[in-house]
Write an enzyme that holds these catalytic residues in place. Structure first.
Site, PDB file in Angstrom:
ATOM      1  CG  ASP A 213      28.042  64.726 -25.627  1.00 23.70           C
ATOM      2  OD1 ASP A 213      27.754  64.197 -24.535  1.00 23.70           O
ATOM      3  OD2 ASP A 213      28.908  64.247 -26.385  1.00 23.70           O
TER       4      ASP A 213
HETATM    5  C1  BGC Z   1      29.769  61.605 -24.336  1.00 22.67           C
HETATM    6  C2  BGC Z   1      28.519  60.999 -24.955  1.00 22.67           C
HETATM    7  C3  BGC Z   1      27.716  60.305 -23.884  1.00 22.67           C
HETATM    8  C4  BGC Z   1      27.388  61.292 -22.799  1.00 22.67           C
HETATM    9  C5  BGC Z   1      26.539  60.707 -21.695  1.00 22.67           C
HETATM   10  C6  BGC Z   1      29.469  62.416 -23.105  1.00 22.67           C
HETATM   11  O1  BGC Z   1      30.620  62.745 -22.419  1.00 22.67           O
HETATM   12  O2  BGC Z   1      30.401  62.404 -25.312  1.00 22.67           O
HETATM   13  O3  BGC Z   1      28.877  60.096 -25.972  1.00 22.67           O
HETATM   14  O4  BGC Z   1      26.561  59.750 -24.446  1.00 22.67           O
HETATM   15  O5  BGC Z   1      28.608  61.737 -22.226  1.00 22.67           O
HETATM   16  O6  BGC Z   1      27.242  59.801 -20.929  1.00 22.67           O
END
Ligand code: BGC
Length: 768
Positions: free
Chosen positions: A289
């Protein structure tokens, strides 16, 4: 990262290359074997730095408050495998040209974005789509979204989010399919099929199953907080939809942010290697993530960024999202012998394979002239309206308040969400992310009602103060922007009086209330479930007139609607229904569409009941006995509305539950059949649900578990016999004592009906 529409940010959506079929490009399909062969050949030509480069996903934009380097220099050095958060098609093409024309091996960049529930055409939020209890809703929506994304240069979406959410305080409940592993697995598989099709090609985008795993069990429902989930719960509940998505062929996974049992998911070897690769046989790649590799240091798991890179790589992570920790440390770790180059090769290979599978080497660019036309396809809106209608749940309907009559003359619409363009599409929108100009022009409920009623009706509107006056968004907070002050006592009294006056003049009141879209999703936990702001006061004032008040909810989690349930005749849960949401709400309110959705979560009375889920174990002293029992003194421990619940404008009878064999061996199979009849006067949708309970065995089992469901449309008087299998897939579980998946000899209760309290019962005996 999510919707900040109307706030800071400078997205400019351009136009770009379309996917092969939509743009008419001709590509001979490449088999995966061919992709594998080419990826291996390419890998042999790569330097260590270039390999590590493929393991880096760089931010394509500067995010207010988070910062990031412009990726140009890294790209020309071959040090960027993927880019995220970029939708400006001209910029996508410019960066792709840098990679293809200027880097030594001309390896194209894989562009990724959170296309969560639609691109320009925004479908209902995932919790809404799961409420349809119809996997084809997810499949159709994600197919269209994937086609749109590919035409706009996005080859990889960070969806589906398959985290089980048993606690509505956790704001990310809205992004998934709710609390149940069986329903969640069906929705996970459907989304993978929707995005990827039967195989990955120029005509599909990569799905990314997230957040692996246990993220929804965050302590106290606080986003990002630690999860403590014993292995039996991981395997029987939290991992199930991940496994289903993997089996459906999902190309990629995303590791979660939080500690799982004290080991951060992004550095967790058990999750990333033992289970995912060794047990399940996953052959794709895993991205962290955002910034999660870097934050292994923050967790107190890694001593410094190099240790973080080491721990993530050794755990089995392939790609570092946005933190550049791999970029700055992995090569040194190989040179010092701590990480072998063979490990790096193994991590890079599936990334290269995916690029070949997608046809990126042959078609790296976006056809800028085609993008707008693809994203604005009218069939998208038609589909959205249909799927939104299928996603709504009728919670209450007394005195046949609904459907409304088409000949209504005076309607009062009240509530801050009734005409909020910013909220009806929910918290994740592609063009609205970081405050970009959305081009989708969503239809609000007020607009939808006006269109449906036509010029002959008088529609008054009292919005009340906007919800944005109560809560700052994260982006506002990071940029130091303060929310406007909440309404004063005088302003409040004025809005309440206006709501009452409008109700007095009307034949019916439609109150569109709930939460601002920003109040659920990422970093948006709540400790209370009340209707924020002065909505409750406005609602009570309108109801005090004696006029029928229909509450239409827009929200990302169940709310405390005890008062409304007791005092209002009708409640429709619309979640955030998407671009055509207002028209879809009108379709349901006026009976053009029968509400057939069911709750994918147990609906609590108050936040203090959380975590609340139907598939809990039986206690030593259940609540409904006198004396020493498992209960709260001050409130029932039962939900306000049970899992699987939802009304229709017609009624159904479930009868004649039978098993093809009442006794089977543990290797055997039986079939459950039930007759479902539409006993009302309208056509409507029933969702038949099958639940089981294993009475005894090597571990206590949940009081009920969903093990089959089907949504069917029945004409008045029509009866349909529905049949569901019960065998190894449905009866087995992972026992903490035997540490294996097995069907155990036992007696099983079987129920069929319209929700998780179904009473139609049969018994199954399973022998050695
Ligand atoms: C979130 C994810 C997301 C990623 C990219 C993160 O802050 O937890 O769900 O896919 O950002 O935007």
């Amino acid at each position: 990262m999510r919707n900040g529409r109307g706030r800071k940010g400078t997205w400019i959506a351009g136009s770009l290359l379309a996917l092969a079929t939509l743009a008419g490009a001709q590509t001979a399909p490449m088999t995966h074997e061919e992709a594998h062969r080419r990826a291996e050949a390419l890998l042999k030509q790569m330097t260590l730095d270039e390999k590590v480069g493929q393991m880096n996903q760089s931010a394509g934009v500067t995010i207010p408050g988070l910062g990031s380097e412009k990726p140009d220099a890294l790209i020309t050095q071959g040090k960027v495998g993927s880019i995220l958060w970029l939708i400006d098609v001209k910029e996508i093409n410019r960066l792709q040209h840098l990679a293809v024309d200027k880097s030594r091996l001309h390896i194209p960049i894989l562009f990724a974005f959170d296309v969560i529930h639609g691109y320009r055409t925004v479908f209902p939020v995932p919790l809404g789509m799961a409420s349809s209890w119809d996997p084809s809703v997810e499949e159709q929506a994600q197919h269209l979204a994937g086609q749109d994304a590919r035409a706009a240069g996005i080859e990889w979406t960070f969806t589906p989010m398959v985290d089980i959410a048993r606690d509505a305080r956790w704001g990310r409940m809205v992004e998934g399919a709710g609390e149940d592993p069986y329903l969640g697995s069906a929705m996970a598989r459907a989304q993978v099929r929707g995005f990827q099709g039967t195989s990955i090609s120029t005509d599909s985008i990569l799905a990314c199953v997230k957040h692996y795993a246990g993220y929804g069990a965050a302590d106290g429902g606080r986003d990002y907080d630690s999860s403590y989930v014993p292995e039996e719960l991981m395997r029987n509940v939290y991992l199930e939809p991940f496994h289903a998505a993997e089996q459906a062929g999902a190309a990629t996974f995303m590791s979660a942010y939080m500690d799982l049992n004290d080991v951060p998911a992004t550095g967790n070897h058990w999750l990333l290697t033992d289970v995912l690769r060794n047990e399940w046989g996953f052959k794709g790649f895993v991205v962290s993530d955002a910034f999660a590799v870097g934050s292994l240091v923050t967790h107190g798991y890694a001593s410094d960024p190099q240790d973080a890179a080491y721990k993530a790589a050794m755990a089995g992570l392939n790609m570092d999202m946005a933190s550049l920790t791999f970029t700055h440390n992995l090569a040194a770790l190989v040179q010092s012998g701590k990480v072998s180059e063979a490990q790096i090769d193994a991590a890079v290979l599936p990334i290269l394979e995916a690029k070949y599978d997608l046809g990126l080497f042959d078609h790296p660019y976006v056809d800028e002239s085609k993008v707008d036309a693809v994203l604005s396809r009218p069939e998208g809106l038609t589909l959205e309206r249909k799927l939104a209608g299928r996603s709504m749940v009728l919670l209450k309907n007394e005195h046949q308040t609904l459907p409304l009559s088409s000949s209504l003359k005076k309607v009062a619409v009240i509530g801050p969400l009734a005409d909020s363009v910013k909220d009806i599409e929910g918290g994740w929108t592609v063009e609205g992310l970081f405050g970009g100009p959305s081009k989708s022009h969503p239809v609000t409920v007020l607009a939808g009602l006006k269109t449906r009623l036509g010029a002959g009706a008088e529609v008054s509107f009292v919005p009340g103060p906007p919800l944005s006056r109560l809560y700052p968004s994260m982006f506002d907070e990071m940029s130091g922007k303060k929310p406007l002050p909440p309404p004063t006592a005088a302003e409040t009294a004025d809005w309440v009086a206006k709501a009452k006056a409008a109700a007095e003049q009307a034949d019916v009141v439609i109150a569109v209330m709930g939460e601002a879209a920003d109040m659920s999703s990422e970093a948006a936990s709540r400790a209370t479930f009340d209707l924020p702001g002065i909505q409750q006061q406005m609602l009570e004032a309108a109801a005090s007139t004696g006029k029928p008040v229909v509450l239409v909810l827009e929200n990302g989690r169940p709310l405390d609607i005890r008062w409304a349930t007791e005092h209002l005749p009708a409640i429709l849960e619309a979640w955030y229904p998407g671009t055509e949401g207002g028209n879809a709400v009108a379709d349901v309110l006026f009976g053009d569409v029968d509400p057939g959705g069911k709750l994918p979560v147990s609906w609590p009375r108050i936040a203090g009941q959380e975590p609340l889920y139907y598939n809990h174990n039986l206690t030593h002293e259940p609540e409904d006995r006198p004396g020493f029992t498992s209960r709260y003194w001050d409130i029932s421990s039962k939900p306000l509305y049970p899992f699987g619940y939802g009304l229709s404008y017609t009624s159904f009878k479930f009868a004649n539950l039978r098993l093809s064999s009442k006794s089977i061996q543990k290797s055997g199979k039986t079939e459950v059949s039930v007759d479902v009849t539409n006993t009302g006067r309208m056509a409507g949708d029933a969702v038949a649900q099958i639940y089981i309970h294993q009475r005894y065995g090597s571990a206590s089992r949940p009081v009920r578990q969903l093990k089959g469901f089907e949504r069917v449309t029945l004409q008045p008087g029509e009866t349909r016999t529905l049949t569901f299998p019960l065998g190894k897939d449905e009866l087995s579980f992972w026992s903490p004592q035997t540490k294996v998946w097995a069907v155990e000899p036992s007696t099983f209760d079987v129920w069929a009906g319209e929700d998780s309290t179904a009473s139609l019962h049969a018994e199954l005996t399973v022998t050695e």
